[in-house]
Design a protein around this motif. Structure first.
Motif, mmCIF file in Angstrom:
data_model
loop_
_atom_site.group_PDB
_atom_site.id
_atom_site.type_symbol
_atom_site.label_atom_id
_atom_site.label_comp_id
_atom_site.label_asym_id
_atom_site.label_seq_id
_atom_site.Cartn_x
_atom_site.Cartn_y
_atom_site.Cartn_z
ATOM 1 N N THR A 1 0.971 -1.267 0.163
ATOM 2 C CA THR A 1 0.041 0.156 0.045
ATOM 3 C C THR A 1 1.072 1.312 0.183
ATOM 4 N N LYS A 2 0.174 2.399 -0.253
ATOM 5 C CA LYS A 2 1.103 3.598 -0.260
ATOM 6 C C LYS A 2 1.786 3.976 1.120
ATOM 7 N N ASP A 3 1.000 3.763 2.165
ATOM 8 C CA ASP A 3 1.664 4.170 3.352
ATOM 9 C C ASP A 3 2.796 2.915 3.710
ATOM 10 N N PHE A 4 2.641 1.791 3.429
ATOM 11 C CA PHE A 4 3.280 0.594 3.608
ATOM 12 C C PHE A 4 4.800 1.144 2.723
ATOM 13 N N ASN A 5 4.684 1.488 1.498
ATOM 14 C CA ASN A 5 5.754 1.849 0.789
ATOM 15 C C ASN A 5 6.555 3.115 1.291
ATOM 16 N N THR A 6 5.835 4.048 1.880
ATOM 17 C CA THR A 6 6.291 5.262 2.302
ATOM 18 C C THR A 6 7.539 4.656 3.530
ATOM 19 N N ASN A 7 7.014 4.000 4.523
ATOM 20 C CA ASN A 7 7.645 3.768 5.545
ATOM 21 C C ASN A 7 8.844 2.745 5.112
ATOM 22 N N LEU A 8 8.658 1.769 4.082
ATOM 23 C CA LEU A 8 9.634 0.933 3.489
ATOM 24 C C LEU A 8 10.533 1.869 2.941
ATOM 25 N N ASN A 9 10.407 2.593 2.081
ATOM 26 C CA ASN A 9 11.507 3.807 1.625
ATOM 27 C C ASN A 9 12.296 4.504 2.901
ATOM 28 N N ILE A 10 11.622 4.767 3.675
ATOM 29 C CA ILE A 10 12.355 5.468 4.867
ATOM 30 C C ILE A 10 13.295 4.449 5.402
#
Length: 222
Positions: free
Chosen positions: A86-95
């Motif tokens: 999901t979008k927010d999953f990917n945001t945290n994964l990128n961090i």
């Protein structure tokens, strides 16, 4: 005690995000911070975190980041297709990638050996695989991972709901994490009270959703 269904919780989330304007990533960050607040950081230093690729998994990724920033040893595992995050999953994964925190993507049976080793050494296992939206029976690699977690872990904390539990009925969907403690968000989900054997100790934590969102949705559902 006010309890809600999974559909009501999803609608409350949606109202807070779309009608009030709270970014979903803020709610995810708040959730992660509340999970960390409920961990005995004085006596626990090594963690195994297992995440799915949905928003529940995103919570787990944020928890991993905060534990690493507190100089804890974190073994991070992600189960599922990373292309479907999901979008927010990917945001945290990128961090996590940007601050060079590694992870193991469990995609085949051979990857389970690393998970076994981690579970043998940790102080706490954090379950962040499935959220409240799960309705299908747990099978395949997911079933193997949950079985391993249950049999190998010294203590298990589930994020929002034990993975494999139906959030409305408490039914075990083939197999479920058997948590020692469940940190659930905003309001308690009906299924948790229906199956305390798998939910363990239940702690309800606010994550910044205003009462207006709850009232607006529950009035509609009456």
């Amino acid at each position: 005690m006010l309890t809600i269904s999974c559909e009501e919780m999803k609608n409350i989330d949606s109202y807070a995000i779309n009608n009030i304007g709270i970014p979903s990533i803020v709610l995810m960050e708040n959730a992660a911070l509340k999970v960390v607040r409920n961990i005995d950081l004085h006596n626990m230093n090594r963690f195994t975190i297992i995440c799915g690729v949905g928003n529940n998994g995103g919570d787990g990724l944020a928890v991993a980041r905060h534990l690493v920033l507190k100089n804890k040893q974190v073994d991070l595992f992600i189960i599922g297709n990373l292309d479907k995050g999901t979008k927010d999953f990917n945001t945290n994964l990128n961090i996590l990638k940007n601050i060079e925190i590694g992870f193991t993507n469990i995609s085949k049976d051979e990857d389970l050996a690393q998970l076994k080793t981690s579970l043998d050494k940790n102080d706490l296992t954090i379950d962040s695989i499935f959220g409240i939206g799960l309705t299908r029976r747990v099978e395949g690699l997911y079933k193997e991972v949950i079985s391993l977690i249950n049999h190998k872990s010294k203590k298990i904390l589930s994020v929002d709901i034990p993975s494999g539990l139906n959030g409305d009925t408490g039914e075990v969907l083939g197999i479920s994490i058997k948590a020692n403690i469940t940190i659930t968000f905003h309001l308690i989900k009906k299924g948790l009270l229906e199956n305390r054997e798998f939910a363990g100790e239940i702690i309800v934590e606010p994550i910044g959703i205003p009462k207006k969102a709850t009232s607006a949705i529950l009035k509609k559902m009456e």
